[in-house]
Design a protein around this motif. Structure first.
Motif, PDB file in Angstrom:
ATOM      1  N   SER A   1       0.825  -1.208   0.000  1.00 36.81           N
ATOM      2  CA  SER A   1       0.000   0.000   0.000  1.00 36.81           C
ATOM      3  C   SER A   1       0.861   1.262   0.000  1.00 36.81           C
ATOM      4  O   SER A   1       0.448   2.293  -0.525  1.00 36.81           O
ATOM      5  N   GLN A   2       2.061   1.156   0.615  1.00 38.12           N
ATOM      6  CA  GLN A   2       2.973   2.302   0.634  1.00 38.12           C
ATOM      7  C   GLN A   2       4.396   1.804   0.405  1.00 38.12           C
ATOM      8  O   GLN A   2       4.788   0.766   0.942  1.00 38.12           O
ATOM      9  N   VAL A   3       5.142   2.566  -0.375  1.00 41.90           N
ATOM     10  CA  VAL A   3       6.545   2.233  -0.630  1.00 41.90           C
ATOM     11  C   VAL A   3       7.371   3.502  -0.461  1.00 41.90           C
ATOM     12  O   VAL A   3       7.301   4.410  -1.297  1.00 41.90           O
ATOM     13  N   PRO A   4       8.143   3.602   0.628  1.00 40.92           N
ATOM     14  CA  PRO A   4       9.066   4.726   0.772  1.00 40.92           C
ATOM     15  C   PRO A   4      10.407   4.368   0.137  1.00 40.92           C
ATOM     16  O   PRO A   4      10.881   3.241   0.278  1.00 40.92           O
ATOM     17  N   VAL A   5      10.995   5.320  -0.553  1.00 41.60           N
ATOM     18  CA  VAL A   5      12.280   5.069  -1.210  1.00 41.60           C
ATOM     19  C   VAL A   5      13.051   6.375  -1.267  1.00 41.60           C
ATOM     20  O   VAL A   5      12.469   7.458  -1.434  1.00 41.60           O
ATOM     21  N   PHE A   6      14.377   6.288  -1.118  1.00 45.55           N
ATOM     22  CA  PHE A   6      15.189   7.489  -1.190  1.00 45.55           C
ATOM     23  C   PHE A   6      15.347   7.951  -2.633  1.00 45.55           C
ATOM     24  O   PHE A   6      15.362   7.138  -3.572  1.00 45.55           O
ATOM     25  N   GLU A   7      15.486   9.249  -2.777  1.00 44.41           N
ATOM     26  CA  GLU A   7      15.690   9.831  -4.100  1.00 44.41           C
ATOM     27  C   GLU A   7      16.914   9.211  -4.752  1.00 44.41           C
ATOM     28  O   GLU A   7      17.926   8.951  -4.094  1.00 44.41           O
ATOM     29  N   GLU A   8      16.826   8.937  -6.039  1.00 47.17           N
ATOM     30  CA  GLU A   8      17.841   8.334  -6.904  1.00 47.17           C
ATOM     31  C   GLU A   8      18.010   6.830  -6.675  1.00 47.17           C
ATOM     32  O   GLU A   8      18.828   6.195  -7.355  1.00 47.17           O
ATOM     33  N   ALA A   9      17.257   6.247  -5.775  1.00 52.23           N
ATOM     34  CA  ALA A   9      17.284   4.792  -5.587  1.00 52.23           C
ATOM     35  C   ALA A   9      16.312   4.142  -6.559  1.00 52.23           C
ATOM     36  O   ALA A   9      15.386   4.790  -7.061  1.00 52.23           O
ATOM     37  N   PRO A  10      16.499   2.840  -6.836  1.00 51.08           N
ATOM     38  CA  PRO A  10      15.545   2.129  -7.702  1.00 51.08           C
ATOM     39  C   PRO A  10      14.284   1.753  -6.935  1.00 51.08           C
ATOM     40  O   PRO A  10      14.289   1.662  -5.708  1.00 51.08           O
TER      41      PRO A  10
ATOM     42  N   ARG B   1       8.729  -0.621 -12.623  1.00 50.59           N
ATOM     43  CA  ARG B   1      10.083  -0.371 -12.119  1.00 50.59           C
ATOM     44  C   ARG B   1      10.598   0.968 -12.628  1.00 50.59           C
ATOM     45  O   ARG B   1      10.208   1.445 -13.695  1.00 50.59           O
ATOM     46  N   LYS B   2      11.495   1.536 -11.816  1.00 55.01           N
ATOM     47  CA  LYS B   2      12.242   2.712 -12.262  1.00 55.01           C
ATOM     48  C   LYS B   2      13.612   2.634 -11.631  1.00 55.01           C
ATOM     49  O   LYS B   2      13.739   2.404 -10.425  1.00 55.01           O
ATOM     50  N   PRO B   3      14.678   2.783 -12.419  1.00 54.37           N
ATOM     51  CA  PRO B   3      16.027   2.592 -11.887  1.00 54.37           C
ATOM     52  C   PRO B   3      16.484   3.702 -10.933  1.00 54.37           C
ATOM     53  O   PRO B   3      17.351   3.484 -10.091  1.00 54.37           O
ATOM     54  N   SER B   4      15.896   4.894 -11.065  1.00 54.71           N
ATOM     55  CA  SER B   4      16.322   6.013 -10.228  1.00 54.71           C
ATOM     56  C   SER B   4      15.148   6.979 -10.079  1.00 54.71           C
ATOM     57  O   SER B   4      14.771   7.641 -11.055  1.00 54.71           O
ATOM     58  N   VAL B   5      14.588   7.061  -8.878  1.00 55.45           N
ATOM     59  CA  VAL B   5      13.374   7.868  -8.705  1.00 55.45           C
ATOM     60  C   VAL B   5      13.724   9.315  -8.364  1.00 55.45           C
ATOM     61  O   VAL B   5      14.791   9.622  -7.822  1.00 55.45           O
TER      62      VAL B   5
END
Lengths: 112, 113
Positions: free
Chosen positions: B9-18, B77-81
């Motif tokens: 339901s939620q996905v936290p990810v750091f900037e520039e991470a995949p 997917r995205k290699p760098s967010v």
């Protein structure tokens, strides 16, 4: 630029009122849809129409009706609004088969 | 009947991470598959779609999704967010020859600076 417009962005109504939500598309699409969006539940289909004056129930039609008198316009009607109909309402249009849906900006309805 | 499952339901990810947003579906017939994105206070807009042909589809802003028929999946997917990717993402399935789309419950992607 293709466009789906909805008559209101925000609406506040009282319990028991009759509520009309209007949707207009300019893409000459055959199909039009009304969804409600609630946190954790995603989009749920209320009704859809595949032609003028034609309609089909979706997954949660209770308490709602629709009208499609012209190809470009699809109306959602809450005959007697209730608090459990407080939600975001999204309209969409699509070509007859296999195409993506184009969404309006949504109407956030609050029933008090 | 068809169904769509978005487990996260939620996905936290750091900037520039995949990032990978998961989508699984079930259907008794062949399907078209879609990913939609919803930015705050807006309607949904199409991100990418699989209709036929190559199983790998791409969007103009760097997202891609692969249709895996054997696993009935269509993961995004995205290699760098980027910060601007913060939004809610919906997977959707449309059985071929039909007109009603089924949406997943959505995944909120939160990009952390």
């Amino acid at each position: 630029d293709v466009k789906v417009t909805q008559s209101s962005r925000y609406l506040v109504k009282r319990t028991g009122e009759k509520v009309f939500l209007e949707c207009v598309q300019d893409m000459d699409h055959e199909n039009m849809f009304w969804y409600r969006q609630d946190p954790g539940l995603g989009l749920r289909l209320i009704y859809f129409s595949y032609d003028v004056k034609m309609k089909e129930k979706g997954d949660i039609p209770e308490g709602y009706s629709v009208s499609r008198e012209k190809k470009e316009r699809f109306s959602l009607i809450l005959e007697s609004a209730s608090t459990n109909q407080t939600s975001m309402y999204l309209c969409a249009s699509a070509p007859r088969f296999g195409g993506e849906q184009y969404f309006g900006p949504g109407t956030r309805l609050t029933v008090t | 009947a068809q169904s769509v499952t978005q487990l996260d339901s939620q996905v936290p990810v750091f900037e520039e991470a995949p990032v990978e947003l998961r989508c699984n579906y079930s259907s008794s017939v062949s399907v078209y598959l879609f990913w939609y994105v919803q930015y705050p206070n807006q309607g949904l807009q199409l991100l990418l779609k699989y209709l036929s042909g190559s199983t790998l589809v791409e969007s103009i802003n760097g997202f891609e999704a692969e249709f895996n028929k054997s696993q009935t999946s269509f993961h995004l997917r995205k290699p760098s967010v980027h910060i601007s990717d913060t939004a809610e993402y919906f997977c959707a399935v449309l059985p071929r020859g039909y007109q009603k789309v089924t949406f997943g419950t959505g995944t909120k992607l939160q990009v952390i600076p």
